[in-house]
Design a protein around this motif. Structure first.
Motif, mmCIF file in Angstrom:
data_model
loop_
_atom_site.group_PDB
_atom_site.id
_atom_site.type_symbol
_atom_site.label_atom_id
_atom_site.label_comp_id
_atom_site.label_asym_id
_atom_site.label_seq_id
_atom_site.Cartn_x
_atom_site.Cartn_y
_atom_site.Cartn_z
ATOM 1 N N UNK A 120 -10.964 5.015 6.154
ATOM 2 C CA UNK A 120 -9.872 4.195 5.598
ATOM 3 C C UNK A 120 -10.365 2.783 5.295
ATOM 4 N N UNK A 121 -9.753 2.160 4.311
ATOM 5 C CA UNK A 121 -10.068 0.779 3.956
ATOM 6 C C UNK A 121 -8.774 -0.010 3.898
ATOM 7 N N UNK A 122 -8.786 -1.199 4.466
ATOM 8 C CA UNK A 122 -7.594 -2.042 4.507
ATOM 9 C C UNK A 122 -7.678 -3.124 3.441
ATOM 10 N N UNK A 123 -6.587 -3.301 2.718
ATOM 11 C CA UNK A 123 -6.470 -4.394 1.758
ATOM 12 C C UNK A 123 -5.701 -5.524 2.429
ATOM 13 N N UNK A 124 -6.276 -6.703 2.429
ATOM 14 C CA UNK A 124 -5.626 -7.856 3.051
ATOM 15 C C UNK A 124 -5.561 -9.003 2.051
ATOM 16 N N UNK A 125 -4.427 -9.677 2.024
ATOM 17 C CA UNK A 125 -4.226 -10.758 1.068
ATOM 18 C C UNK A 125 -3.335 -11.822 1.691
ATOM 19 N N UNK A 126 -3.688 -13.074 1.502
ATOM 20 C CA UNK A 126 -2.834 -14.178 1.942
ATOM 21 C C UNK A 126 -2.026 -14.659 0.743
ATOM 22 N N UNK A 127 -0.708 -14.479 0.831
ATOM 23 C CA UNK A 127 0.177 -14.817 -0.268
ATOM 24 C C UNK A 127 1.230 -15.815 0.192
ATOM 25 N N UNK A 128 1.606 -16.701 -0.708
ATOM 26 C CA UNK A 128 2.827 -17.472 -0.518
ATOM 27 C C UNK A 128 3.999 -16.571 -0.916
ATOM 28 N N UNK A 129 5.214 -17.005 -0.599
ATOM 29 C CA UNK A 129 6.381 -16.225 -0.995
ATOM 30 C C UNK A 129 6.465 -16.064 -2.517
ATOM 31 N N UNK A 130 6.241 -17.133 -3.309
ATOM 32 C CA UNK A 130 6.266 -16.940 -4.771
ATOM 33 C C UNK A 130 5.214 -15.944 -5.258
ATOM 34 N N UNK A 174 4.089 -13.334 -3.516
ATOM 35 C CA UNK A 174 4.603 -12.011 -3.156
ATOM 36 C C UNK A 174 5.675 -11.568 -4.158
ATOM 37 N N UNK A 175 6.554 -12.487 -4.516
ATOM 38 C CA UNK A 175 7.586 -12.178 -5.503
ATOM 39 C C UNK A 175 6.949 -11.829 -6.847
ATOM 40 N N UNK A 176 5.904 -12.583 -7.212
ATOM 41 C CA UNK A 176 5.205 -12.289 -8.454
ATOM 42 C C UNK A 176 4.610 -10.896 -8.452
ATOM 43 N N UNK A 177 4.093 -10.469 -7.307
ATOM 44 C CA UNK A 177 3.524 -9.128 -7.204
ATOM 45 C C UNK A 177 4.578 -8.047 -7.391
ATOM 46 N N UNK A 178 5.698 -8.134 -6.682
ATOM 47 C CA UNK A 178 6.700 -7.066 -6.790
ATOM 48 C C UNK A 178 7.329 -7.039 -8.176
ATOM 49 N N UNK A 179 7.261 -8.161 -8.883
ATOM 50 C CA UNK A 179 7.756 -8.166 -10.260
ATOM 51 C C UNK A 179 6.812 -7.446 -11.217
ATOM 52 N N UNK A 180 5.579 -7.166 -10.779
ATOM 53 C CA UNK A 180 4.666 -6.390 -11.631
ATOM 54 C C UNK A 180 4.850 -4.888 -11.453
ATOM 55 N N UNK A 181 5.646 -4.455 -10.500
ATOM 56 C CA UNK A 181 5.890 -3.026 -10.337
ATOM 57 C C UNK A 181 6.473 -2.463 -11.633
ATOM 58 N N UNK A 182 6.062 -1.279 -11.994
ATOM 59 C CA UNK A 182 6.607 -0.655 -13.207
ATOM 60 C C UNK A 182 8.113 -0.464 -13.090
ATOM 61 N N UNK A 183 8.595 -0.112 -11.905
ATOM 62 C CA UNK A 183 10.034 0.098 -11.728
ATOM 63 C C UNK A 183 10.812 -1.206 -11.848
ATOM 64 N N UNK A 184 10.242 -2.302 -11.363
ATOM 65 C CA UNK A 184 10.918 -3.596 -11.475
ATOM 66 C C UNK A 184 11.069 -3.985 -12.937
ATOM 67 N N UNK A 185 10.007 -3.762 -13.707
ATOM 68 C CA UNK A 185 10.073 -4.082 -15.123
ATOM 69 C C UNK A 185 11.097 -3.198 -15.854
ATOM 70 N N UNK A 186 11.150 -1.941 -15.490
ATOM 71 C CA UNK A 186 12.104 -1.027 -16.130
ATOM 72 C C UNK A 186 13.541 -1.395 -15.745
ATOM 73 N N UNK A 187 13.731 -1.848 -14.508
ATOM 74 C CA UNK A 187 15.054 -2.304 -14.065
ATOM 75 C C UNK A 187 15.517 -3.473 -14.931
ATOM 76 N N UNK A 188 14.638 -4.453 -15.127
ATOM 77 C CA UNK A 188 14.982 -5.634 -15.924
ATOM 78 C C UNK A 188 15.299 -5.231 -17.368
ATOM 79 N N UNK A 189 14.466 -4.359 -17.931
ATOM 80 C CA UNK A 189 14.686 -3.927 -19.316
ATOM 81 C C UNK A 189 16.003 -3.177 -19.468
#
Length: 220
Positions: A185-195, A197-212
């Protein structure tokens, strides 16, 4: 420009994808580089904005990074050892037996997999490796995890393409017509600010389809 038959879920926000998608651990690429017969050339298929390709470029003499989306290629990170090209997974344009490693990061579930398996077999050198991987939901803290899960399942859940279910099983239900290796197994680790993190979830294909579909911001 996108290729016929290609379901393009990300071109409309290629710059955000490049900015907010997390990188993969260097240990993953060191592991893959140790498996191959040489480090002459790697093909990163469906490279997106080039996260995996840039990591591979530190280990291979040349990386060919392709994506069916021209906008993703335009937003990809430049590197002296990377040759970017617009091409679908089943038609890379590479010569026969010319690649030591084929990688697909977080994208195999979108493919015409039969065509891709055939193409990978064609371009691989004898003893070469095909490596595919995916990641599911992130983990931060109980409160944040619960909020992300609610967004994922309850808010934008109906807008996920059906292929997303393959990621939820860790590709465990996918056919794989090659000899399998029991990778660690390999772990992905990232230090994010709240903005961020929000920017990341907005790149989800489902998030974009929801907005559209609704005209509303799913994250607010």
């Amino acid at each position: 420009m996108s290729h016929a038959g290609f379901s393009d879920h990300f071109s409309g926000h290629a710059s955000d994808y490049a900015r907010y998608r997390p990188d993969y651990p260097s240990s993953l690429f060191a592991y893959l580089a140790a498996l191959v017969p040489s480090r002459r050339r790697a093909w990163d298929c469906a490279t997106g904005s080039g996260q995996a390709a840039v990591a591979l470029a530190g280990l291979f003499e040349e990386v060919v990074a392709t994506d069916a989306s021209a906008r993703q290629i335009e937003a990809a990170a430049p590197h002296a050892r990377i040759r970017y090209a617009v091409a679908p997974a089943e038609a890379s344009g590479l010569p026969d037996a010319s690649v030591d490693l084929v990688t697909v990061a977080q994208a195999l579930h979108w493919f015409d997999r039969g065509g891709f398996w055939q193409e990978a077999r064609r371009v691989l050198v004898p003893g070469g490796t095909v490596a595919v991987w995916a990641y599911d939901l992130l983990h931060v803290s109980p409160n944040v995890d619960a909020a992300v899960l609610r967004l994922y399942r309850d808010v934008v859940g109906p807008y996920w393409p059906p292929e997303r279910s393959l990621v939820e099983t860790g590709y465990g239900t996918l056919e794989f017509p090659f000899e399998e290796i029991d990778a660690p197994p390999f772990a992905m680790e990232k230090s994010w600010t709240l903005p961020e993190l929000v920017g990341y979830v907005r790149t989800w294909s489902a998030t974009r389809r929801f907005v559209e579909s609704t005209g509303e911001d799913a994250v607010l």
